[in-house]
Design an enzyme around this catalytic site. Sequence first.
Site, PDB file in Angstrom:
ATOM      1  N   GLN A 163       6.097  13.610  -5.717  1.00 15.16           N
ATOM      2  CA  GLN A 163       5.954  14.948  -6.319  1.00 15.16           C
ATOM      3  C   GLN A 163       4.994  15.827  -5.523  1.00 15.16           C
ATOM      4  OE1 GLN A 163       6.062  15.122 -10.791  1.00 15.16           O
ATOM      5  NE2 GLN A 163       4.920  13.225 -10.573  1.00 15.16           N
ATOM      6  N   LEU A 164       3.793  15.300  -5.282  1.00 12.47           N
ATOM      7  CA  LEU A 164       2.773  16.119  -4.627  1.00 12.47           C
ATOM      8  C   LEU A 164       3.106  16.358  -3.154  1.00 12.47           C
ATOM      9  CD1 LEU A 164       0.066  17.558  -4.817  1.00 12.47           C
ATOM     10  CD2 LEU A 164      -1.062  15.361  -4.364  1.00 12.47           C
ATOM     11  N   ASP A 189       4.046   2.819   6.222  1.00  7.69           N
ATOM     12  CA  ASP A 189       4.137   1.970   5.033  1.00  7.69           C
ATOM     13  C   ASP A 189       2.735   1.516   4.628  1.00  7.69           C
ATOM     14  OD1 ASP A 189       4.585   0.169   3.061  1.00  7.69           O
ATOM     15  OD2 ASP A 189       5.820  -1.198   4.250  1.00  7.69           O
ATOM     16  N   TYR A 217      -3.377  -0.366 -12.563  1.00  8.74           N
ATOM     17  CA  TYR A 217      -3.183   0.834 -11.729  1.00  8.74           C
ATOM     18  C   TYR A 217      -4.513   1.582 -11.592  1.00  8.74           C
ATOM     19  CZ  TYR A 217      -1.947   5.759 -10.884  1.00  8.74           C
ATOM     20  OH  TYR A 217      -1.900   7.057 -10.419  1.00  8.74           O
TER      21      TYR A 217
HETATM   22  N1  NAP Z   1       2.108  11.261 -11.475  1.00  9.68           N
HETATM   23  C1  NAP Z   1       1.023  11.380 -12.238  1.00  9.68           C
HETATM   24  O1  NAP Z   1       1.105  11.644 -13.439  1.00  9.68           O
HETATM   25  C2  NAP Z   1      -0.337  11.201 -11.643  1.00  9.68           C
HETATM   26  C3  NAP Z   1      -1.458  11.308 -12.477  1.00  9.68           C
HETATM   27  C4  NAP Z   1      -2.725  11.154 -11.916  1.00  9.68           C
HETATM   28  C5  NAP Z   1      -2.861  10.908 -10.564  1.00  9.68           C
HETATM   29  N2  NAP Z   1      -1.747  10.780  -9.776  1.00  9.68           N
HETATM   30  C6  NAP Z   1      -1.932  10.502  -8.346  1.00  9.68           C
HETATM   31  O2  NAP Z   1      -1.470  11.635  -7.640  1.00  9.68           O
HETATM   32  C7  NAP Z   1      -0.950  11.231  -6.361  1.00  9.68           C
HETATM   33  C8  NAP Z   1       0.435  11.814  -6.174  1.00  9.68           C
HETATM   34  O3  NAP Z   1       1.242  11.298  -7.215  1.00  9.68           O
HETATM   35  P1  NAP Z   1       2.784  11.698  -7.347  1.00  9.68           P
HETATM   36  O4  NAP Z   1       3.006  12.009  -8.774  1.00  9.68           O
HETATM   37  O5  NAP Z   1       3.156  12.651  -6.298  1.00  9.68           O
HETATM   38  O6  NAP Z   1       3.426  10.282  -7.065  1.00  9.68           O
HETATM   39  P2  NAP Z   1       4.960   9.894  -6.852  1.00  9.68           P
HETATM   40  O7  NAP Z   1       5.828  11.064  -7.140  1.00  9.68           O
HETATM   41  O8  NAP Z   1       5.182   8.631  -7.575  1.00  9.68           O
HETATM   42  O9  NAP Z   1       5.013   9.642  -5.296  1.00  9.68           O
HETATM   43  C9  NAP Z   1       4.343   8.575  -4.721  1.00  9.68           C
HETATM   44  C10 NAP Z   1       4.833   8.458  -3.304  1.00  9.68           C
HETATM   45  O10 NAP Z   1       4.158   7.322  -2.720  1.00  9.68           O
HETATM   46  C11 NAP Z   1       5.096   6.674  -1.918  1.00  9.68           C
HETATM   47  N3  NAP Z   1       4.783   5.268  -1.699  1.00  9.68           N
HETATM   48  C12 NAP Z   1       4.744   4.277  -2.614  1.00  9.68           C
HETATM   49  N4  NAP Z   1       4.507   3.096  -1.993  1.00  9.68           N
HETATM   50  C13 NAP Z   1       4.407   3.371  -0.675  1.00  9.68           C
HETATM   51  C14 NAP Z   1       4.186   2.597   0.486  1.00  9.68           C
HETATM   52  N5  NAP Z   1       4.043   1.268   0.419  1.00  9.68           N
HETATM   53  N6  NAP Z   1       4.130   3.212   1.686  1.00  9.68           N
HETATM   54  C15 NAP Z   1       4.289   4.550   1.784  1.00  9.68           C
HETATM   55  N7  NAP Z   1       4.528   5.350   0.731  1.00  9.68           N
HETATM   56  C16 NAP Z   1       4.586   4.765  -0.479  1.00  9.68           C
HETATM   57  C17 NAP Z   1       6.409   6.805  -2.656  1.00  9.68           C
HETATM   58  O11 NAP Z   1       7.440   6.595  -1.707  1.00  9.68           O
HETATM   59  P3  NAP Z   1       8.975   6.393  -2.131  1.00  9.68           P
HETATM   60  O12 NAP Z   1       9.434   7.789  -2.447  1.00  9.68           O
HETATM   61  O13 NAP Z   1       9.584   5.828  -0.916  1.00  9.68           O
HETATM   62  O14 NAP Z   1       8.953   5.468  -3.296  1.00  9.68           O
HETATM   63  C18 NAP Z   1       6.327   8.218  -3.193  1.00  9.68           C
HETATM   64  O15 NAP Z   1       6.889   9.143  -2.282  1.00  9.68           O
HETATM   65  C19 NAP Z   1      -1.024   9.709  -6.347  1.00  9.68           C
HETATM   66  O16 NAP Z   1      -2.211   9.325  -5.718  1.00  9.68           O
HETATM   67  C20 NAP Z   1      -1.131   9.342  -7.828  1.00  9.68           C
HETATM   68  O17 NAP Z   1      -1.797   8.114  -8.002  1.00  9.68           O
HETATM   69  C21 NAP Z   1      -0.491  10.939 -10.274  1.00  9.68           C
END
Ligand code: NAP
Length: 290
Positions: free
Chosen positions: A14-15, A40, A129
Amino acid sequence: MSKPIIAVTGKNGQLGFEISQLHNQFPEFDFIFTGRDELDLNTPESIDDFFKKYSPSFFINCAAYTAVDKAETDIETAMAVNATSTGLIAKHCHEISCPLITISTDYVFDGMGTSPYPIDYITNPINHYGYTKLLGEQLALQNNPKTIVIRTSWVYSTHGNNFVKTMIRLMKERPTLSVVSDQTGSPTNAKNLANAILDIIQTIYYKKVNPEYGIFHYSDKGVISWYQFAKEIKAYKKLQTKVSTTTTDNYPTPAKRPKYSVLDSSRIKDVYGIESLDWKESLHSCLDKL
Ligand SMILES: NC(=O)c1ccc[n+]([C@@H]2O[C@H](COP(=O)([O-])OP(=O)(O)OC[C@H]3O[C@@H](n4cnc5c(N)ncnc54)[C@H](OP(=O)(O)O)[C@@H]3O)[C@@H](O)[C@H]2O)c1
């Protein structure tokens, strides 16, 4: 003269996606967007190889193991991706004096608070997590003094999987829906956070203020329950489902969720002038595109 490079992980998340949508507005930088294929986070050699190839001026780590329930059992992968790799990225960044912005979560707190958490509020994650993300923060700050950790909460976007899109789908499929009303927090439109991150980088690059590193909080403005969030989605999209309240006890999940998850975003405003945007207006602007 070549432009400074901003490296971004998690381009398909998403971000990462929202940053890629905005990057044309920052033509003074070259961007390298990486996904799992190029970098990775579960493979340290892949991180080493990236830094052999590129020498970024700024690094934004948006990638993470975000499957909160799965992290309860897939412990090693969550730890490698959220903690070990963040520490390794920070170490490489330090070697080339590159500021690192890495994203963390409200889940570092146990949810027992009753007023917005300041950045130095005691951490006590209640799920794996949250524990891995907290360790990632600590390793990053330890390995690179030029680290900015931004904790955020309840992230959604037009892209990827999130509560907003799930609600719209379920509301179209079902006549009734129960949503928990005993978890309180602040939603965050990923686009707002993406803008905040790029603004901070610009501020540091142009030396508009003395850069400060360490922990910051950013979420959109407003304090609501998931139920209130769902009600607003339903109302704005004019969907017919009947939405009722339920409690967390009626909706057991493998990973526990914090009850109160409100972040105090004042430091990011005081230091970098980033103002939190209203949650409802931010939601509407996302819903307009869905
Ligand atoms: N979503 C929430 O509600 C939330 C809340 C608080 C904080 N956060 C934090 O905000 C940040 C952005 O979150 P988001 O919502 O954008 O997350 P997201 O949509 O789940 O995206 C996470 C990304 O990380 C990638 N990823 C996972 N494992 C990986 C690996 N081994 N190597 C390389 N890439 C990998 C995924 O790749 P694939 O597309 O290939 O799976 C995905 O593109 C993260 O740090 C998260 O912890 C999120």
